[in-house]
Design a protein around this motif. Structure first.
Motif, PDB file in Angstrom:
ATOM      1  N   PRO A 161       4.803  21.089  -3.666  1.00 51.81           N
ATOM      2  CA  PRO A 161       4.506  22.349  -4.354  1.00 51.81           C
ATOM      3  C   PRO A 161       4.584  22.141  -5.869  1.00 51.81           C
ATOM      4  O   PRO A 161       5.521  21.515  -6.375  1.00 51.81           O
ATOM      5  CB  PRO A 161       5.622  23.284  -3.866  1.00 51.81           C
ATOM      6  N   GLY A 162       3.610  22.627  -6.578  1.00 46.86           N
ATOM      7  CA  GLY A 162       3.543  22.390  -8.011  1.00 46.86           C
ATOM      8  C   GLY A 162       2.597  21.267  -8.370  1.00 46.86           C
ATOM      9  O   GLY A 162       2.276  21.066  -9.537  1.00 46.86           O
ATOM     10  N   GLY A 163       2.157  20.482  -7.347  1.00 47.55           N
ATOM     11  CA  GLY A 163       1.118  19.485  -7.582  1.00 47.55           C
ATOM     12  C   GLY A 163       1.568  18.049  -7.743  1.00 47.55           C
ATOM     13  O   GLY A 163       0.731  17.147  -7.770  1.00 47.55           O
ATOM     14  N   ARG A 164       2.882  17.789  -7.887  1.00 45.05           N
ATOM     15  CA  ARG A 164       3.327  16.394  -7.995  1.00 45.05           C
ATOM     16  C   ARG A 164       3.047  15.652  -6.695  1.00 45.05           C
ATOM     17  O   ARG A 164       3.197  16.205  -5.606  1.00 45.05           O
ATOM     18  CB  ARG A 164       4.823  16.334  -8.318  1.00 45.05           C
ATOM     19  N   ARG A 165       2.672  14.374  -6.831  1.00 48.61           N
ATOM     20  CA  ARG A 165       2.260  13.591  -5.662  1.00 48.61           C
ATOM     21  C   ARG A 165       3.122  12.347  -5.512  1.00 48.61           C
ATOM     22  O   ARG A 165       3.409  11.650  -6.494  1.00 48.61           O
ATOM     23  CB  ARG A 165       0.784  13.214  -5.789  1.00 48.61           C
ATOM     24  N   LEU A 166       3.496  12.062  -4.260  1.00 47.91           N
ATOM     25  CA  LEU A 166       4.325  10.910  -3.923  1.00 47.91           C
ATOM     26  C   LEU A 166       3.518   9.918  -3.089  1.00 47.91           C
ATOM     27  O   LEU A 166       2.795  10.312  -2.174  1.00 47.91           O
ATOM     28  CB  LEU A 166       5.548  11.340  -3.107  1.00 47.91           C
ATOM     29  N   TYR A 167       3.685   8.630  -3.403  1.00 51.15           N
ATOM     30  CA  TYR A 167       3.072   7.574  -2.599  1.00 51.15           C
ATOM     31  C   TYR A 167       4.183   6.928  -1.777  1.00 51.15           C
ATOM     32  O   TYR A 167       5.020   6.202  -2.311  1.00 51.15           O
ATOM     33  CB  TYR A 167       2.395   6.543  -3.497  1.00 51.15           C
ATOM     34  N   PRO A 168       4.253   7.210  -0.450  1.00 48.34           N
ATOM     35  CA  PRO A 168       5.406   6.780   0.346  1.00 48.34           C
ATOM     36  C   PRO A 168       5.283   5.349   0.854  1.00 48.34           C
ATOM     37  O   PRO A 168       4.230   4.921   1.333  1.00 48.34           O
ATOM     38  CB  PRO A 168       5.393   7.773   1.507  1.00 48.34           C
ATOM     39  N   MET A 169       6.393   4.630   0.766  1.00 48.71           N
ATOM     40  CA  MET A 169       6.515   3.304   1.368  1.00 48.71           C
ATOM     41  C   MET A 169       7.848   3.278   2.100  1.00 48.71           C
ATOM     42  O   MET A 169       8.900   3.466   1.485  1.00 48.71           O
ATOM     43  CB  MET A 169       6.463   2.204   0.297  1.00 48.71           C
ATOM     44  N   ILE A 170       7.795   3.062   3.399  1.00 52.39           N
ATOM     45  CA  ILE A 170       8.994   3.138   4.220  1.00 52.39           C
ATOM     46  C   ILE A 170       9.514   1.731   4.486  1.00 52.39           C
ATOM     47  O   ILE A 170       8.796   0.865   4.989  1.00 52.39           O
ATOM     48  CB  ILE A 170       8.706   3.875   5.541  1.00 52.39           C
ATOM     49  N   CYS A 171      10.755   1.515   4.101  1.00 50.94           N
ATOM     50  CA  CYS A 171      11.454   0.249   4.320  1.00 50.94           C
ATOM     51  C   CYS A 171      10.662  -0.923   3.743  1.00 50.94           C
ATOM     52  O   CYS A 171      10.269  -0.899   2.583  1.00 50.94           O
ATOM     53  CB  CYS A 171      11.755   0.072   5.805  1.00 50.94           C
ATOM     54  N   TYR A 172      10.382  -1.936   4.593  1.00 53.82           N
ATOM     55  CA  TYR A 172       9.855  -3.168   4.023  1.00 53.82           C
ATOM     56  C   TYR A 172       8.372  -3.094   3.704  1.00 53.82           C
ATOM     57  O   TYR A 172       7.779  -4.082   3.243  1.00 53.82           O
ATOM     58  CB  TYR A 172      10.234  -4.345   4.916  1.00 53.82           C
ATOM     59  N   GLU A 173       7.748  -1.922   3.854  1.00 52.87           N
ATOM     60  CA  GLU A 173       6.379  -1.769   3.369  1.00 52.87           C
ATOM     61  C   GLU A 173       6.293  -2.066   1.882  1.00 52.87           C
ATOM     62  O   GLU A 173       5.242  -2.464   1.385  1.00 52.87           O
ATOM     63  CB  GLU A 173       5.876  -0.345   3.637  1.00 52.87           C
ATOM     64  N   ALA A 174       7.401  -1.886   1.168  1.00 55.90           N
ATOM     65  CA  ALA A 174       7.402  -2.085  -0.282  1.00 55.90           C
ATOM     66  C   ALA A 174       7.298  -3.548  -0.682  1.00 55.90           C
ATOM     67  O   ALA A 174       7.088  -3.836  -1.867  1.00 55.90           O
ATOM     68  CB  ALA A 174       8.664  -1.476  -0.895  1.00 55.90           C
ATOM     69  N   ILE A 175       7.429  -4.489   0.258  1.00 53.88           N
ATOM     70  CA  ILE A 175       7.314  -5.902  -0.124  1.00 53.88           C
ATOM     71  C   ILE A 175       5.867  -6.388  -0.088  1.00 53.88           C
ATOM     72  O   ILE A 175       5.586  -7.497  -0.537  1.00 53.88           O
ATOM     73  CB  ILE A 175       8.186  -6.819   0.767  1.00 53.88           C
ATOM     74  N   PHE A 176       4.958  -5.568   0.426  1.00 48.46           N
ATOM     75  CA  PHE A 176       3.562  -5.992   0.567  1.00 48.46           C
ATOM     76  C   PHE A 176       2.754  -5.526  -0.646  1.00 48.46           C
ATOM     77  O   PHE A 176       2.150  -4.456  -0.643  1.00 48.46           O
ATOM     78  CB  PHE A 176       2.960  -5.454   1.867  1.00 48.46           C
ATOM     79  N   ALA A 177       2.751  -6.359  -1.670  1.00 51.64           N
ATOM     80  CA  ALA A 177       2.067  -5.986  -2.910  1.00 51.64           C
ATOM     81  C   ALA A 177       0.593  -5.701  -2.664  1.00 51.64           C
ATOM     82  O   ALA A 177       0.021  -4.767  -3.258  1.00 51.64           O
ATOM     83  CB  ALA A 177       2.220  -7.109  -3.936  1.00 51.64           C
ATOM     84  N   ASP A 178      -0.052  -6.465  -1.805  1.00 49.12           N
ATOM     85  CA  ASP A 178      -1.488  -6.313  -1.578  1.00 49.12           C
ATOM     86  C   ASP A 178      -1.825  -5.084  -0.742  1.00 49.12           C
ATOM     87  O   ASP A 178      -2.996  -4.738  -0.605  1.00 49.12           O
ATOM     88  CB  ASP A 178      -2.056  -7.560  -0.897  1.00 49.12           C
ATOM     89  N   GLU A 179      -0.819  -4.430  -0.165  1.00 48.99           N
ATOM     90  CA  GLU A 179      -1.078  -3.249   0.651  1.00 48.99           C
ATOM     91  C   GLU A 179      -0.881  -1.944  -0.122  1.00 48.99           C
ATOM     92  O   GLU A 179      -1.078  -0.867   0.428  1.00 48.99           O
ATOM     93  CB  GLU A 179      -0.184  -3.266   1.894  1.00 48.99           C
ATOM     94  N   VAL A 180      -0.456  -2.049  -1.371  1.00 46.20           N
ATOM     95  CA  VAL A 180      -0.385  -0.857  -2.215  1.00 46.20           C
ATOM     96  C   VAL A 180      -1.812  -0.580  -2.683  1.00 46.20           C
ATOM     97  O   VAL A 180      -2.339  -1.236  -3.572  1.00 46.20           O
ATOM     98  CB  VAL A 180       0.561  -1.061  -3.408  1.00 46.20           C
ATOM     99  N   ASP A 181      -2.469   0.393  -2.049  1.00 43.85           N
ATOM    100  CA  ASP A 181      -3.907   0.574  -2.244  1.00 43.85           C
ATOM    101  C   ASP A 181      -4.212   1.462  -3.447  1.00 43.85           C
ATOM    102  O   ASP A 181      -3.320   1.905  -4.178  1.00 43.85           O
ATOM    103  CB  ASP A 181      -4.552   1.139  -0.971  1.00 43.85           C
TER     104      ASP A 181
END
Length: 531
Positions: free
Chosen positions: A395-415
């Motif tokens: 609400p208010g328009g702010r946007r989150l890009y979620p990465m759960i657990c070890y998804e954050a180690i995949f640099a090439d998957e951050v689209d």
């Protein structure tokens, strides 16, 4: 030192494999929690000298010629991954009665498999090996290919990629805003291996000059970027609270503790802001922090509504259940929910990249017939994977890009969708791994995603490390491992990206082409300034 290089070159058989293992083990010191990047300046020259000592018989066929370098690369990789990943066995001790038997597979088997990638790296390098400085270009090329493959083969596991050793602190992370991790992997190996040229190799001055120039540019760009003003907060300011409850994993698995765990999160959520700061607009709980199926517990949603103040939003990790149809068990997803102050779920995102053997069982029919199961076996079929990663709009328009657990180690998957977001969100539960290097390594790799994208990150971890990270990878606030509490701060702003994803990909392939040309010229007898 020249005498030591000579002795290493003359090693053979078990002695050579053992020194390769020790060199790989030493390289682990360049990764968290140590961050001693100078260790890589020792381990990689040793690897160069070990490869220098490969001398196949003229009568050997192609397979026999490559067997020795493969053994060197594998022993180096086995040492590196054993020293860097031994803590994975800790996850199997949480339910030791069911999974202790698998500890040797996790502690020894996985490093043995991952060592094959480094065996391939050295085989590629050996095919282009020479006695000049081009051989460190060949080694960089081999590791660049191997690390690139490690990012996606068999679902990918790019944990502790070599490039992270060259980025132990924000000053040395800023190159990631220009080139991708795959390029940094290659250039890091070139620089780390360069000292080998001082004592062995033709054209030492040329190779060393290039390595010094790369390292100097790496550091100088870091100084330049960090000297710029910190990214300002976007208007209107958004106050964030990150909750770190420190719940033991054995307790999380105990059904009798669910109510107390839930109330523990709520009490931290309701705690007053110290120093009279701005009341949180958004509260973030870690991965699987809600200890039951939330949609089956309307009383829990009502309880959340009681605790949240007007206008506050809760973002919480939870298991989401979905009806799979008549006669079929539900599908379960590792998810994050967005919940408003009325206790309504107004958004959700499911995990896309699941952990093999942890969240699902690959080749399930075959392996279950052998008596194997995943750690998530309490859920029939384990977890299901989402097809895409949505951007969550608050609400208010702010946007989150979620990465759960070890998804954050995949640099090439951050689209490309990440650039649509105002903040990266990483929720995780590293309690599985205890007070080991694992949580520190995980945090370090997640931290780099903020630098690469130019987007600040909110990271909520059950036992740590939780933090708010700005768009340059600088820690705004951090809560260390096993410290129970909350972080309250104002969300920092974004920075423009210096290069986009396609450009970084082109730089990677161009760098690979240049290294291939240099190594080939050196290998096949062309004169590349043998000064």
């Amino acid at each position: 030192m020249e005498r030591l290089a000579g002795r290493i070159i003359l090693l053979s058989g078990v002695s050579r494999a053992f020194v390769g293992f020790l060199a790989g083990l030493l390289a682990v010191l360049a990764q968290p929690p140590f961050g001693i990047f100078a260790a890589a300046f020792v381990s990689f020259p040793v690897l160069v000298w070990l490869i220098d000592g490969v001398a196949p018989y003229p009568s050997d066929g192609a397979f026999r010629r490559l067997r020795q370098p493969a053994a060197i690369g594998w022993s180096f990789g086995f040492g590196y991954f054993l020293g860097g990943l031994w803590w994975l066995g800790n996850a199997l001790l949480v339910e030791a009665d069911a999974f202790a038997w698998a500890i040797p597979l996790a502690v020894l088997g996985l490093p043995a498999v991952l060592g094959v990638f480094y065996a391939l790296a050295v085989v590629i390098a050996r095919c282009l090996w020479s006695d000049g400085w081009g051989r460190i270009a060949a080694l960089a090329l081999g590791f660049g290919i191997a690390e690139w493959l490690r990012g996606f083969v068999f679902t990918g596991f790019p944990w502790n990629a070599i490039g992270y050793a060259a980025m132990p602190m924000p000053l040395m992370m800023q190159s990631a805003s220009v080139v991708n991790l795959s390029t940094i992997n290659m250039l890091a190996v070139f620089v780390f291996a360069a000292p080998a040229l001082i004592w062995t190799g033709k054209g030492a001055r040329t190779g060393l000059a290039i390595a010094v120039a790369l390292f100097t540019a790496h550091i100088a760009f870091g100084f330049y970027r960090l000297a710029q003003p910190a990214p300002p907060s976007a208007a209107p300011q958004m106050a964030v609270r990150v909750v770190q409850p420190v719940i033991d994993q054995a307790k999380k698995l105990d059904d009798r503790e669910r109510a107390s765990i839930f109330e523990d999160h709520l009490s931290l959520t309701a705690a007053p802001v110290q120093g009279g700061g701005k009341r949180p607009d958004i509260v973030v709980w870690p991965e699987t922090s809600i200890p039951f199926i939330l949609t089956d517990n309307p009383d829990a949603l009502a309880r959340i509504a009681e605790v949240l103040k007007d206008g506050q939003i809760l973002v919480a990790g939870a298991v989401r259940a979905e009806d799979a149809g008549a006669g079929l068990p539900p599908r379960y997803y590792n998810s994050v929910y967005v919940i408003d102050d009325r206790g309504q779920i107004i958004g959700a995102a499911d995990k896309v990249h699941l952990v093999p053997f942890g969240e699902y069982l690959p080749y399930e029919d075959l392996l279950t017939s052998w008596g194997l199961s995943s750690i998530a076996a309490s859920m029939p079929g384990g977890f299901s994977a989402a097809r895409m990663r949505p951007v969550l709009t608050l609400p208010g328009g702010r946007r989150l890009y979620p990465m759960i657990c070890y998804e954050a180690i995949f640099a090439d998957e951050v689209d490309a969708n990440a650039r649509l977001a105002d903040v990266l969100l990483n929720v995780t539960n590293d309690a599985w791994f205890g007070d080991t290097p694992g949580p520190r390594q995980h945090f370090h790799q997640a931290q780099l995603r903020a630098v690469e994208t130019g987007i600040p990150m909110i990271r909520a971890a059950n036992t740590g490390i939780s933090a708010v990270v700005d768009a340059r990878g600088v820690l705004v606030l951090v809560l260390g491992y096993n410290y129970r509490g909350v972080l309250d701060t104002i969300l920092p702003g974004k920075l423009p990206t210096l290069t986009d994803v396609p450009t970084r990909s082109r730089i990677f392939w161009l760098s690979m082409a240049i290294l291939s040309i240099v190594a080939s010229f050196s290998r096949f007898g062309f004169d590349i300034r043998k000064n």
